[in-house]
Design an enzyme around this catalytic site. Structure first.
Site, PDB file in Angstrom:
ATOM      1  CG  ASP A 397      -1.510  -4.890  -2.739  1.00 45.19           C
ATOM      2  OD1 ASP A 397      -0.756  -3.989  -2.545  1.00 45.19           O
ATOM      3  OD2 ASP A 397      -1.685  -5.551  -4.108  1.00 45.19           O
ATOM      4  CG  ASP A 592      -0.891  -8.320  -6.767  1.00 42.75           C
ATOM      5  OD1 ASP A 592      -0.895  -7.520  -5.812  1.00 42.75           O
ATOM      6  OD2 ASP A 592      -0.600  -8.099  -7.840  1.00 42.75           O
TER       7      ASP A 592
HETATM    8  P1  ADP Z   1       0.731  -1.512  -4.316  1.00 46.72           P
HETATM    9  O1  ADP Z   1       1.212  -1.553  -2.758  1.00 46.72           O
HETATM   10  O2  ADP Z   1      -0.273  -0.837  -4.720  1.00 46.72           O
HETATM   11  O3  ADP Z   1       0.687  -2.773  -4.773  1.00 46.72           O
HETATM   12  P2  ADP Z   1       3.770  -1.419  -4.548  1.00 46.72           P
HETATM   13  O4  ADP Z   1       4.115  -1.162  -3.228  1.00 46.72           O
HETATM   14  O5  ADP Z   1       4.144  -2.532  -5.451  1.00 46.72           O
HETATM   15  O6  ADP Z   1       2.195  -1.045  -4.820  1.00 46.72           O
HETATM   16  O7  ADP Z   1       4.582  -0.086  -5.314  1.00 46.72           O
HETATM   17  C1  ADP Z   1       4.267   1.178  -4.891  1.00 46.72           C
HETATM   18  C2  ADP Z   1       4.639   2.377  -5.764  1.00 46.72           C
HETATM   19  O8  ADP Z   1       6.313   2.125  -5.776  1.00 46.72           O
HETATM   20  C3  ADP Z   1       4.223   2.173  -7.096  1.00 46.72           C
HETATM   21  O9  ADP Z   1       3.010   2.950  -6.842  1.00 46.72           O
HETATM   22  C4  ADP Z   1       5.288   2.833  -7.904  1.00 46.72           C
HETATM   23  O10 ADP Z   1       5.326   4.126  -7.880  1.00 46.72           O
HETATM   24  C5  ADP Z   1       6.295   2.470  -7.362  1.00 46.72           C
HETATM   25  N1  ADP Z   1       7.203   1.228  -7.887  1.00 46.72           N
HETATM   26  C6  ADP Z   1       7.180   0.019  -7.427  1.00 46.72           C
HETATM   27  N2  ADP Z   1       7.847  -0.845  -8.120  1.00 46.72           N
HETATM   28  C7  ADP Z   1       7.953  -0.134  -9.312  1.00 46.72           C
HETATM   29  C8  ADP Z   1       8.709  -0.593 -10.546  1.00 46.72           C
HETATM   30  N3  ADP Z   1       9.087  -1.769 -10.891  1.00 46.72           N
HETATM   31  N4  ADP Z   1       8.678   0.551 -11.381  1.00 46.72           N
HETATM   32  C9  ADP Z   1       8.356   1.850 -11.215  1.00 46.72           C
HETATM   33  N5  ADP Z   1       7.843   2.114  -9.809  1.00 46.72           N
HETATM   34  C10 ADP Z   1       7.799   1.084  -8.827  1.00 46.72           C
HETATM   35 MG    MG Z   2       0.002  -5.355  -5.447  1.00 47.27          MG
END
Ligand code: ADP
Ligand code: MG
Length: 696
Positions: A397, A592
């Site tokens: 991730d 995470d």
């Molecule tokens: P990663 O896979 O990198 O850990 P996530 O799947 O948690 O990321 O989130 C992917 C994308 O979704 C983020 O880059 C953001 O653009 C958007 N996103 C997710 N949760 C939020 C939030 N709470 N507020 C704003 N944008 C969010």
């Molecule tokens: Mg993450």
């Protein structure tokens, strides 16, 4: 009712297994015996638990009278007692050995026989009594019984010295094995004895020493220099440095001050700290770690299951072979060499005990898990050590795993009559319920910049879309904060920007009103993490993120990952994992966040960042990296490979040597000495070999 006891003098893992099965046949009893920790856990569901408990105790002494049941607490006394008894045993065996040598030189045959017989009893009485008791309870073919038959048989065919030495060696072997197993038990226990048993509760001006169970969330406790932090919490007064080596395996000290979170188990290095407790005893980090390691030894690896199955067939087969050897060949020679073949059969019996096989495998895993713990890697079970050793595909991730997850706002852009302050405020309000790293960082910046608190009365209709963003009603207006995907779904068009960093688009009242660019830093060891994995032959390393393509690509390039997947929703991440699993790969997913939990659960090995990771991710994972360093993934795989290699060595080695010696005995090449070696000696070597897992 739940009970926890310590079982003393349970020497053989096979016996522990059999005893456990026995106890489970009692109605209303669920028993679990952990051979390595010697702990018996009982859950009694009958109406009269006290009565059932007595029944259980009788069943244990019926099983083997020498096993002692003790309360879990008075462990230290018990250990002392065990040690004392061991010393008495050693003296007994030395005396018996001297008598045997002396008797050998006596010319009078009858005196010789009498003295040998007495000496034999001195050496063997314990084994004989156990064997007798077990036979009364219908238990043949345990170690004691086999040794008794073999040595009495040797006596009958006038091999006196042999009979005594077999027992001598057997006893010496058992003692050595006890010592070796005890050592490793101790080493692992030391690892686990990292809990501070009390806390200094501050009440007004006073300070009281109280048990951890009495502390509730919100209490203020004082931690003095040199003391361990007893419970997780936040510093309200004082600055100090912490030695977190128990949790992370690293000796580097961490400087902490007011407002910092501290984890239980860390040692306070410099000055007095006041800590507001945030987690109770059961939930604090250190209790979870201890519980995890204790539990880890309970879930069994495939090789462990194999070995207990194997041993079930092994003993009867060897005994049948022994009977054949004793009776079949002599038929052809008119019984003239019956004694010779009977002797070979007796040697067979000595080798037929499966204990050597059964003990070393769980012990290796146990020691392995302990050594993982020492470098800040918690493995939840032996089966995961096994799976880790086979990993050939790693899915990372991004946020919080390869990057720090501490976002900095690099730019705020507003359109129309909105101001930058307004955009920031709207985003902060929108994020105020979210647990995402983005949310945490934004709120921190908002509070620092404006010195204002969030008034949650202004937030209604809050919904979070994992991997996309947030929709809510804020200050009486519909607000949307998130990525392009979220906006596309809500049919609000945005200008895509080419900013380096994650862009959070903001819509207020249904109109695109601005965006906030946030940036995250790559963890120091992320590139090494990828390189290390490649170095140990894992070429399929991929990045899987919910973020957009430009961000995903930039990060992948910087850490050396060729394959990256962007704009992934939690279920897309799961698909990436399951596809690989279906292709026959052994996949580790490293993540995470809450949104990683499904992927963590569907991978062969789910690896969570434990220090900062969400509780749900930690819960769903099989392996936890306490230091949050992705480079520990390669380290874990390497360690698992080593552990697995030692397990294989032990399995192949013990079985191989046993079969070889059985062959030699069958053809009359070798005698009882080697047979005893095959039983106790091999066992000992295997135990010592398994301790190698604890080396770095
Ligand atoms: P990663 O896979 O990198 O850990 P996530 O799947 O948690 O990321 O989130 C992917 C994308 O979704 C983020 O880059 C953001 O653009 C958007 N996103 C997710 N949760 C939020 C939030 N709470 N507020 C704003 N944008 C969010
Ligand atoms: Mg993450």
């Amino acid at each position: 009712m739940d009970y926890k006891f310590k079982l003393l003098k349970i020497h053989c893992a096979g016996c522990a297994l059999a005893l456990e099965q026995d106890l489970n046949t009692i109605e209303g009893v669920c028993a679990e015996i952990n051979f390595v920790t010697k702990i018996l856990k009982l859950t009694i569901t009958t109406e009269n638990p006290a009565e059932t408990l007595t029944e259980v105790k009788t069943a244990i002494s019926d099983f083997d009278h020498s096993i002692e049941i003790a309360e879990y607490q008075d462990e230290q006394d018990l250990e002392l007692k065990e040690k004392r008894e061991r010393n008495i045993n050693i003296v007994r065996l030395v005396v018996a050995f001297a008598i045997m040598i002396g008797t050998y030189f006596i010319p009078l045959l009858w005196l010789k026989i009498v003295l040998f017989a007495l000496d034999y009893i001195l050496v063997a009485y314990k084994v004989l009594i156990s064997a007798g008791r077990n036979i009364i309870h219908g238990k043949f073919f345990d170690e004691n019984f086999l040794m008794t038959i073999a040595s009495i048989g040797a006596f009958v065919i006038s091999e006196f010295v042999e009979a005594i030495s077999v027992m001598l060696l057997f006893e010496v072997g058992t003692i050595l094995e006890d010592v070796a197993v005890g050592r490793s038990r101790k080493a692992i226990k030391n690892l686990l004895e990292i809990k501070q048993p009390y806390a200094n509760l501050v009440v007004g001006e006073e300070e009281q020493k109280v048990a951890l169970s009495e502390i509730v969330v919100g209490n203020i406790i004082r931690v003095k220099p040199g003391e361990k932090i007893p419970l997780d919490g936040e510093i309200t007064e004082g600055t100090s440095y912490l030695d977190m080596s128990v949790l992370t395996g690293e000796t580097k000290e961490k400087i902490v001050q007011v407002g910092d979170k501290v984890l239980s188990g860390s040692i306070n290095g410099a000055s007095v700290l006041l800590v507001r407790v945030e987690k109770t005893e059961g939930e604090s980090t250190i209790s979870r770690v201890v519980e995890m390691v204790e539990k880890a030894t309970e879930s069994k690896a495939k090789s462990e299951k194999f070995i207990s199955k194997f041993s079930k067939y092994y003993t009867p087969i060897v005994i049948v072979l022994a009977v054949i050897i004793a009776f079949v060949p002599p038929i052809f020679s008119g019984y003239s060499n019956f004694v010779d073949f009977a002797y070979r059969a007796l040697c067979f019996l000595v080798v037929s005990c499966p204990c050597a096989l059964v003990i070393s495998v769980p012990l290796t895993y146990f020691a392995g898990i302990g050594s993982f713990a020492r470098c800040g890697i918690m493995v939840k079970g032996a089966n995961f050590v096994e799976a880790l050793s086979k990993v050939n595909s790693v899915v990372f991730d991004k946020t919080g795993t390869l990057t720090e997850g501490n976002f900095e706002i690099t730019e705020i852009v507003c359109f129309g009559d909105h101001t930058e302050e307004e955009i920031l405020e709207t985003v902060a309000y929108a994020e105020s319920y979210s647990n995402h790293r983005i949310a945490k960082s934004i709120l921190k910046t908002y509070k620092e910049k404006t010195q204002k608190e969030i008034n949650s009365a202004w937030i209604t209709d809050y919904t979070e879309f994992a991997g996309k963003g947030i929709k809510a009603n804020i200050f009486m207006q519909d607000v949307l904060v998130g990525n392009a995907k979220l906006f596309a779904e809500n049919e609000i068009s945005v200008y895509t920007t080419n900013k380096s960093g994650t862009v959070l688009y903001v819509a207020i009242g249904g109109n695109y009103s601005g965006y906030v660019v946030i940036d995250d830093v790559i963890k120091k060891d992320s590139a090494r993490a990828v390189a290390d994995l490649k170095a140990i032959g894992i070429s399929d390393v991929v990045l899987c993120t919910g973020d957009e393509e430009n961000v995903a690509r930039a990060i992948a390039e910087k850490v050396g990952i060729k394959n990256s997947y962007c704009s992934m929703l939690p279920e897309d991440k799961v698909n990436v994992v399951t596809k690989r699993v279906q292709d026959g790969k052994t996949v580790a997913f490293v993540g995470d966040g809450i949104n990683d939990a499904p992927s963590l659960a569907s991978a062969n090995v789910g690896i969570a960042m434990g220090g900062l990771g969400s509780d749900i991710a930690v819960e769903a994972s099989d392996v936890i990296i306490m230091t949050d360093e992705p480079s520990k993934v390669a380290k874990a795989v390497k360690k698992a490979k080593k552990t697995h290699r030692i397990v294989l060595q032990n399995i192949i080695g013990t079985i191989g040597i046993k079969v070889l010696i059985l062959g030699l005995i069958a053809f009359g090449v070798s005698g009882m000495w080697l047979a005893v070696f095959a039983d106790v000696g091999v066992n000992l070597i295997a135990v010592i070999n398994s301790l190698r897992t604890m080396l770095k």
